[in-house]
Design an enzyme around this catalytic site. Structure first.
Site, PDB file in Angstrom:
ATOM      1  N   ASP A   1      -0.513   4.071  13.735  1.00  0.00           N
ATOM      2  CA  ASP A   1       0.157   4.563  14.919  1.00  0.00           C
ATOM      3  C   ASP A   1       1.604   4.835  14.504  1.00  0.00           C
ATOM      4  O   ASP A   1       2.073   4.307  13.490  1.00  0.00           O
ATOM      5  CB  ASP A   1       0.063   3.532  16.056  1.00  0.00           C
ATOM      6  CG  ASP A   1       0.329   4.186  17.412  1.00  0.00           C
ATOM      7  OD1 ASP A   1      -0.084   3.614  18.433  1.00  0.00           O
ATOM      8  OD2 ASP A   1       0.927   5.285  17.440  1.00  0.00           O
TER       9      ASP A   1
HETATM   10  C1  GLC Z   1       2.170   6.808  20.205  1.00  0.00           C
HETATM   11  C2  GLC Z   1       0.801   6.330  20.640  1.00  0.00           C
HETATM   12  C3  GLC Z   1      -0.334   7.018  19.928  1.00  0.00           C
HETATM   13  C4  GLC Z   1       0.072   8.446  19.634  1.00  0.00           C
HETATM   14  C5  GLC Z   1       1.175   8.376  18.601  1.00  0.00           C
HETATM   15  C6  GLC Z   1       1.734   9.762  18.280  1.00  0.00           C
HETATM   16  O1  GLC Z   1       3.085   5.759  20.148  1.00  0.00           O
HETATM   17  O2  GLC Z   1       0.572   4.912  20.629  1.00  0.00           O
HETATM   18  O3  GLC Z   1      -1.487   6.957  20.770  1.00  0.00           O
HETATM   19  O4  GLC Z   1      -1.021   9.205  19.151  1.00  0.00           O
HETATM   20  O5  GLC Z   1       2.249   7.526  18.983  1.00  0.00           O
HETATM   21  O6  GLC Z   1       2.368  10.269  19.418  1.00  0.00           O
END
Ligand code: GLC
Length: 756
Positions: free
Chosen positions: A236
């Site tokens: 993430d």
């Molecule tokens: C965010 C989310 C994730 C997302 C990523 C990119 O913090 O937790 O679901 O795909 O970052 O935006």
């Protein structure tokens, strides 16, 4: 934006790359892309959110949906699609999303999110399907298959046990192994096995103390060794804590870019002998395989996409995500000539998605009042705001309430739109209660007082308490439905669409009744999953608690009669359950049939019933349809932490077929052969366990000169000792048993119980 030439896959391999080049692949080249290696002809890959609509940023970049993104179809978020229980529908939405991604040159869509809804307080529940692992897994797999059918990768997320937003980057989800495997990991397992996602996104949080992004048990032993996942693990955004530990654990791609700092850490770790280069080669190989897949899939969908056609897909999906909770006196569908007071700002300015990284910039926006007017005619439907959504201006709210009440008093029917706002729920923070605002409840009471023919339509990303449920004749749970939700709500209110959705999460009477009520907050960095297996309906059933509306509940404008089910084991060892359902009403409708199982007398703790299969079908009036639902043998297994393996117990199961978890239409006994399994005996096994073991028992009895009566163990001897000292660990019992159980006697008995 990166455009890959369709179908071309360059002939590059790990062997062609230098150590530095290999390390460079393991982190982003920008906020949204991987790194290229020009010398080797390796292109970058573009990743983009999100689960219910493409969020492609052309200007400033962020992972919280703050900066603008390019227009894209906003489909119903998972909270809606989850209520459809319709695998084919979710697949179709995934394919439409995947097509838009492919046309935009995106290689991986960052979705679906399939985390279990452990508590209604989770700010991100709108992005997840269900409180149940089978619904979450089946619909998650459908979404991944849909997206990937367009030559674009998916990224099933957030792996794992990421069930709250507050302090999500540090807190540790403390989950016992059985609920972790049987509830929180099971949906991911189903997606990996059924849909083979190109990537899995690891979550921010720790699991039992170890960050998901550097957890070898999670990312290698479970995901790859146990489940056979062959793709890429992407972090993430900002989830990596220790990059070198992450690489060794199986975390392949750190996002977003770190300016090469962590690449250098990897180079130094390999050079310093702390990490074997083969570990880096393994990750680089996975990343190159992802590039090849993206290249091969590039251009699969021809652009530009048909905005109207995709909007219609969103509208159909939204209508099939709407749950009719209550419909007394057939209040619904509305008669076209009924005069209607449409009250509440959400009817004019829909809340159609949740806040955060999934936020989509919709190509169009329908609202309910315009759509209702199309059905009711200009004179038929009149709008009144009733309250201010974001601001709290007591006087202005009072004025708006008075206008709405006056309007309601003058019409045949009042449709009152209530719900939550972005301030109530979002990615990044959790809710603190499950109540609608007091001014909304006040408005509803005032409208009811002048017009009892009142219908409530809810717009919310997670369940809300319904204190008015016994006073309102009809309640429509419309969740967050994407850009076409307004039209879809009108389609259901006027019967253009017969509602078929069912709750994929329980609506409790009170937050205090809910499973995680005492353990949702972070306590010294820990989130204790004290309810164990008893998540959602499992909890309410085990505690015998009443609920507002149960898991699986949803009404229709027609009625269905269920026949007697039959079950039979298939050649693959699964169990097919067949039941014929008849539409006994006057209009065509879809029915979601559910199969729950239980095992009375199980040797381990189990909830009263667990959903193991479901299916949906459209049935015309007077017709019947035979549903065939497969209960997978693997889904009947429990996780035996001592033996570190799944076990299907043999015994007399109960298979229940129902229209909801609390509307069981029939149940049948079903005898199933279990796995042959005898736990090995160790010095920590109790004397009672050892005496009950098929090989250790007789050996111990003879060694301890415990006579057995011809018909079985005598009341004295073994059973008497076992009764008194049965809980003694064998090793300690042996010490006080003296010569008869000296190590050279006991050890061979123990060894004899180890399988083959
Ligand atoms: C965010 C989310 C994730 C997302 C990523 C990119 O913090 O937790 O679901 O795909 O970052 O935006």
């Amino acid at each position: 934006m990166t455009q890959h030439s369709a179908g071309a896959t360059a002939a590059f391999s790990v062997a062609d790359l230098t150590l530095e080049e290999k390390a460079s692949l393991t982190s982003g080249g920008s906020f949204w892309s991987t790194k290229s290696v020009a010398r080797a002809g390796i292109p970058e890959v573009l990743l983009a959110d999100g689960p219910h609509g493409l969020r492609l940023q052309a200007g400033s970049e962020d992972n919280l949906g703050l900066a603008e993104s390019l227009p894209a179809t906003c489909y119903p978020p998972a909270v809606g699609l989850g209520s459809s229980w319709d695998v084919d529908l979710v697949h179709a939405v995934g394919a439409a999303l995947g097509a838009e991604a492919s046309i935009a040159g995106v290689g991986v869509v960052l979705g679906p999110g399939i985390n279990i809804k452990r508590s209604a307080l989770c700010g991100r529940n709108f992005e997840y399907f269900s409180e149940d692992p089978v619904v979450s897994g089946a619909l998650g797999a459908a979404s991944v298959r849909g997206i990937q059918s367009q030559g674009v990768g998916a990224s099933v997320k957030h792996f794992a046990a990421n069930n709250k937003e507050d302090d999500r980057l540090r807190s540790s989800s403390e989950v016992a192994e059985r609920p972790l495997r049987e509830i929180y990991l099971r949906p991911f397992h189903r997606v990996v096995v059924d849909a083979e996602p190109w990537t899995v996104m690891c979550s921010y949080n720790r699991i039992n103390g170890l960050y998901a992004s550097e957890n070898p048990w999670l990312l290698t032993q479970v995901l790859r060794d146990d489940w056979g996942f062959g793709g890429v693990v992407v972090s993430d955004w900002g989830a990596v804590n220790d990059r070198v530990a992450g690489l060794a654990a199986g975390m392949d791609l750190e996002m977003p870019a770190t300016g090469g700092h962590t690449d250098a850490e990897i180079v130094a770790a390999v050079r310093g002998g702390f990490v074997d280069e083969s570990i880096l080669d393994r990750t680089a190989d996975r990343l190159l395989e992802l590039v090849r897949k993206v290249q091969a899939g590039a251009g699969s969908a021809a652009g530009p996409f048909d905005v109207k056609a995709h909007h219609d897909i969103a509208r159909d999906a939204a209508a099939r995500s709407i749950v009719l909770l209550k419909n007394d006196d057939r209040m619904l569908p509305l008669a076209p000539n009924a005069s209607v007071a449409v009250i509440g700002p959400f009817a004019q300015t829909p809340r159609f998605q949740g806040g955060g990284s999934s936020k989509t910039n919709p190509t169009r926006m329908d609202n309910a009042i315009d759509a209702i007017r199309e059905h009711a005619g200009e004179s038929g439907a009149t709008f009144a705001a009733g309250f201010l959504v974001e601001d709290d201006d007591t006087d202005r709210d009072a004025e708006l309430r008075a206008e709405a009440v006056s309007l309601a008093a003058s019409k045949d029917v009042a449709v009152v739109f209530l719900g939550l706002t972005d301030a109530d729920e979002s990615e990044g923070y959790d809710r603190t209660h499950i109540d609608l605002s007091s001014k909304q409840l006040q408005l509803l009471d005032a409208v009811l007082a002048v017009n009892p023919r009142t219908i409530v339509v809810l717009s919310n990303g997670s369940v809300v308490a319904l204190p008015f449920k016994d006073r309102v004749p009809a309640i429509v749970e419309a969740w967050l439905l994407g850009q076409a939700g307004g039209s879809a709500i009108a389609d259901v209110l006027y019967g253009v669409v017969n509602p078929s959705a069912k709750l994929a999460e329980t609506i409790p009477l009170r937050l205090q009744d809910s499973p995680a009520y005492l353990d949702f907050d972070v306590d010294n960095g820990l989130i204790r999953y004290s309810e164990g297996l008893f998540v959602g309906y499992r909890w309410y059933d085990a505690r015998g608690l009443d609920v507002a509306y149960p898991f699986g509940h949803g009404l229709s404008y027609t009625s269905f009669e269920y026949g007697q089910p039959v079950a039979a084991v298939t050649a693959s060892g699964d169990v097919d359950v067949r039941v014929t359902v008849t539409n006994t009403g006057e209009r065509t409708g879809r029915e979601v049939v559910q199969v729950y199982t239980s095992l009375p007398g199980s040797s381990v703790q189990r909830p009263p019933r667990e959903l193991k299969a479901f299916a949906i079908a459209e049935i015309s009036p007077g017709s019947s349809h035979e549903f065939v639902m497969t209960v997978r043998r693997a889904d009947l297994a429990y996780w035996n932490a001592a033996a570190q393996r799944w076990i299907v117990e043999g015994g007399e199961y109960v298979f229940e077929v129902g229209a909801s978890s609390r509307d069981i239409r029939s149940s049948i006994p079903f005898a199933l052969d279990g796995d042959s399994f005898e736990p090995a005996i160790t010095r920590e096994s109790t004397l009672a366990e050892a005496l009950a073991h098929p090989t250790a028992g007789p050996a111990l009895r003879s060694v301890l000169a415990m006579e057995e009566a011809p018909g079985g163990p005598s009341m004295g001897g073994a059973d008497q000792i076992a009764g008194i000292m049965g809980d003694f660990p064998l090793g300690r019992f042996a010490r006080i048993a003296g010569e008869s159980l000296k190590p050279e006697v006991l050890d061979p008995i123990i060894d004899s119980t180890r399988a083959g």
